[in-house]
Motif scaffolding. Structure first.
Motif, PDB file in Angstrom:
ATOM      1  N   THR A 268       0.861  -1.628   0.236  1.00 43.89           N
ATOM      2  CA  THR A 268      -0.033   0.145  -0.097  1.00 43.89           C
ATOM      3  C   THR A 268       0.873   1.335   0.058  1.00 43.89           C
ATOM      4  OG1 THR A 268      -1.622  -1.298   1.173  1.00 43.89           O
ATOM      5  CG2 THR A 268      -1.616   1.736   1.656  1.00 43.89           C
ATOM      6  N   ALA A 269       1.869   1.130   0.932  1.00 34.98           N
ATOM      7  CA  ALA A 269       2.487   1.876   1.603  1.00 34.98           C
ATOM      8  C   ALA A 269       3.623   2.727  -0.338  1.00 34.98           C
ATOM      9  CB  ALA A 269       4.105   1.942   1.759  1.00 34.98           C
ATOM     10  N   LEU A 270       3.890   0.964  -0.882  1.00 34.04           N
ATOM     11  CA  LEU A 270       4.692   1.330  -2.063  1.00 34.04           C
ATOM     12  C   LEU A 270       4.156   2.324  -3.119  1.00 34.04           C
ATOM     13  CD1 LEU A 270       6.643   0.801  -3.864  1.00 34.04           C
ATOM     14  CD2 LEU A 270       6.071  -1.616  -4.706  1.00 34.04           C
ATOM     15  N   PHE A 271       2.556   1.742  -3.160  1.00 34.96           N
ATOM     16  CA  PHE A 271       1.798   2.000  -4.446  1.00 34.96           C
ATOM     17  C   PHE A 271       1.496   3.584  -4.120  1.00 34.96           C
ATOM     18  CE2 PHE A 271       0.686  -2.210  -4.614  1.00 34.96           C
ATOM     19  CZ  PHE A 271       1.940  -2.615  -5.936  1.00 34.96           C
ATOM     20  N   LEU A 272       0.727   3.958  -2.590  1.00 34.00           N
ATOM     21  CA  LEU A 272       1.003   5.838  -2.707  1.00 34.00           C
ATOM     22  C   LEU A 272       2.149   6.382  -3.511  1.00 34.00           C
ATOM     23  CD1 LEU A 272      -1.146   5.106   0.045  1.00 34.00           C
ATOM     24  CD2 LEU A 272      -2.453   5.913  -1.405  1.00 34.00           C
ATOM     25  N   LEU A 273       3.088   5.663  -2.930  1.00 32.32           N
ATOM     26  CA  LEU A 273       4.440   6.765  -3.429  1.00 32.32           C
ATOM     27  C   LEU A 273       4.690   6.589  -4.542  1.00 32.32           C
ATOM     28  CD1 LEU A 273       6.548   8.274  -2.476  1.00 32.32           C
ATOM     29  CD2 LEU A 273       8.008   5.826  -2.341  1.00 32.32           C
ATOM     30  N   LEU A 274       4.375   5.953  -5.613  1.00 24.84           N
ATOM     31  CA  LEU A 274       4.602   5.291  -6.937  1.00 24.84           C
ATOM     32  C   LEU A 274       3.363   5.995  -7.694  1.00 24.84           C
ATOM     33  CD1 LEU A 274       5.639   1.543  -7.595  1.00 24.84           C
ATOM     34  CD2 LEU A 274       6.830   3.930  -7.610  1.00 24.84           C
ATOM     35  N   MET A 275       2.039   6.460  -6.716  1.00 26.84           N
ATOM     36  CA  MET A 275       0.748   7.378  -7.206  1.00 26.84           C
ATOM     37  C   MET A 275       1.402   9.243  -7.542  1.00 26.84           C
ATOM     38  SD  MET A 275      -2.874   7.469  -6.686  1.00 26.84           S
ATOM     39  CE  MET A 275      -3.453   6.091  -6.437  1.00 26.84           C
ATOM     40  N   THR A 276       2.022   9.081  -6.447  1.00 25.52           N
ATOM     41  CA  THR A 276       2.440  10.648  -5.874  1.00 25.52           C
ATOM     42  C   THR A 276       3.349  10.308  -7.156  1.00 25.52           C
ATOM     43  OG1 THR A 276       2.467   9.957  -3.801  1.00 25.52           O
ATOM     44  CG2 THR A 276       3.450  12.234  -4.752  1.00 25.52           C
ATOM     45  N   LEU A 277       4.140  10.179  -7.286  1.00 28.45           N
ATOM     46  CA  LEU A 277       5.410  10.393  -8.546  1.00 28.45           C
ATOM     47  C   LEU A 277       4.606  10.404 -10.023  1.00 28.45           C
ATOM     48  CD1 LEU A 277       8.363   8.111  -6.932  1.00 28.45           C
ATOM     49  CD2 LEU A 277       7.756  10.962  -7.306  1.00 28.45           C
TER      50      LEU A 277
END
Length: 399
Positions: A268-277
């Protein structure tokens, strides 16, 4: 896909179609019912309100019934209300039918997520849940463009008849393919509501509402971004939305494997960081057609990667209230829908352009990422307690 998961995927297809197709046929509905497009837009809000109200309400009422019966009942309500929408004579009746059509949405996905996890092999719960959400992503590839085309060229009422027909197919497939499962424990709404006395469910709900708000800040205004900033023609929009849908389907399928591999909280944390970028990337390339098409696919993939790991996170935090927790998680996604669309529209209204919602979306996604990090470290600190909760979850899930 396991044959027993197919009914959940078909139901997800129908629900995804009725949720998103209204956006494509809104001008046709407004013209037919003799209302303005902004007023017709309230039909979208009515559906979202139905999801938020129905998720905890219907699960609370039906919690003591076997999952197969609950899913049959929810899909019967879905089918009936969408059929009524096709015959709605005026705006007021249409508002009521859209509200009622939204009631089974969150409960179906919530109960379906628990059922999918019980049908899955050990360590493959997130993959099984992603199979259910695959129906929703396929709806964005096939169902929504097809329903929009029929609504434009024939009648929007036929679109809702088709959705009701999908509901009937889902009911039949549930009856034939879904195994009978016993009720695990006695459901008690008062006991289940104790879920909200814990910190982790609230944090996960915050991740869902805030983090996925980033998706909807982008997707709600994708049409004017494509036509006004990237200068695509309006007749190219449908095919670009299909591209986004293909990305969503790809991300959904990959995310289940990743969540099972590295843990739901890390995923979840990984995908949200990738979504930000990714949303920042959309802003930077918004004037260039080919790069924007590539980012549309990538952003769709990342955005729909969140569904399975967030559902697993919420189920594992429930500790005895799995169906209610999973359903409330779906309500959180619709809160994100409303939040992202509203906040994403503010910079446009302020004259900052149609690419400006991407910064709002990036901010929301990053806020969700920070909450996901908090959840990860909370779970890490629990140590043995977390392992016990997972074991309890697996016991409930029938492993």
């Amino acid at each position: 896909m396991k044959k027993s998961l197919l009914p959940l995927a078909i139901g997800g297809f129908g629900i995804g179609m009725t949720e998103f197709v209204i956006m494509g046929i809104l001008p046709d509905v407004s013209s037919s019912l003799q209302i303005s497009i902004p007023v017709a837009g309230h039909l979208i809000s009515a559906y979202a309100l139905g999801v938020v109200l129905g998720a905890p309400l219907l699960v609370g009422i039906a919690g003591n019934y076997p999952p197969k019966k609950i899913l049959m009942g929810l899909m019967a309500l879905f089918t009936f209300c969408n059929a009524l929408s096709s015959f709605a004579p005026n705006y007021e009746i249409m508002m009521i039918t859209r509200l009622l059509s939204g009631l089974p949405h969150g409960a179906f996905f919530g109960v379906g997520a628990v059922v999918a996890s019980r049908l899955a092999g050990k360590g493959k719960e997130a993959q099984a849940i992603s199979m259910m959400f695959a129906g929703l992503t396929v709806a964005n590839i096939i169902g929504v463009p097809l329903g929009t085309y029929i609504g434009h060229t024939m009648s929007w009422r036929i679109t809702f008849i088709i959705i009701a027909a999908v509901g009937l197919v889902t009911m039949f497939s549930i009856y034939k393919l879904l195994p009978v499962m016993p009720v695990v424990g006695e459901s008690n709404l008062r006991k289940d509501l104790k879920l909200f006395t814990k910190t982790d469910p609230w944090l996960i709900l915050g991740i869902t509402a805030i983090g996925t708000g980033g998706l909807f800040a982008w997707f709600s205004y994708i049409a004017p971004l494509l036509t006004e900033v990237a200068h695509f023609s309006s007749n190219q929009i449908t095919w670009i939305l299909v591209l986004a849908g293909l990305g969503m389907a790809t991300g959904n399928l990959i995310s289940g494997r990743i969540a099972d591999l590295i843990s739901p909280s890390k995923a979840t944390a990984l995908f949200l960081l990738l979504m930000t970028l990714s949303l920042i990337g959309v802003y930077l390339v918004s004037s260039y057609q080919i790069p924007l098409l590539i980012m549309t696919f990538i952003t769709g993939a990342i955005a729909f990667s969140l569904g399975a790991p967030i559902q697993i996170l919420m189920i594992r935090a429930a500790n005895g209230s799995e169906m209610l927790a999973s359903s409330v998680s779906q309500a959180g996604f619709n809160m994100g829908n409303a939040l992202g669309a509203y906040l994403g529209g503010l910079p446009i209204a302020a004259g900052l352009g149609y690419a400006s919602p991407e910064w709002v979306g990036a901010g929301l996604a990053f806020g969700g990422f920070l909450l996901a990090v908090v959840v990860y470290f909370r779970q890490k600190e629990k140590g043995v307690e977390e392992n016990e909760e997972v074991e309890n979850y697996e016991l409930v899930a029938g492993h």
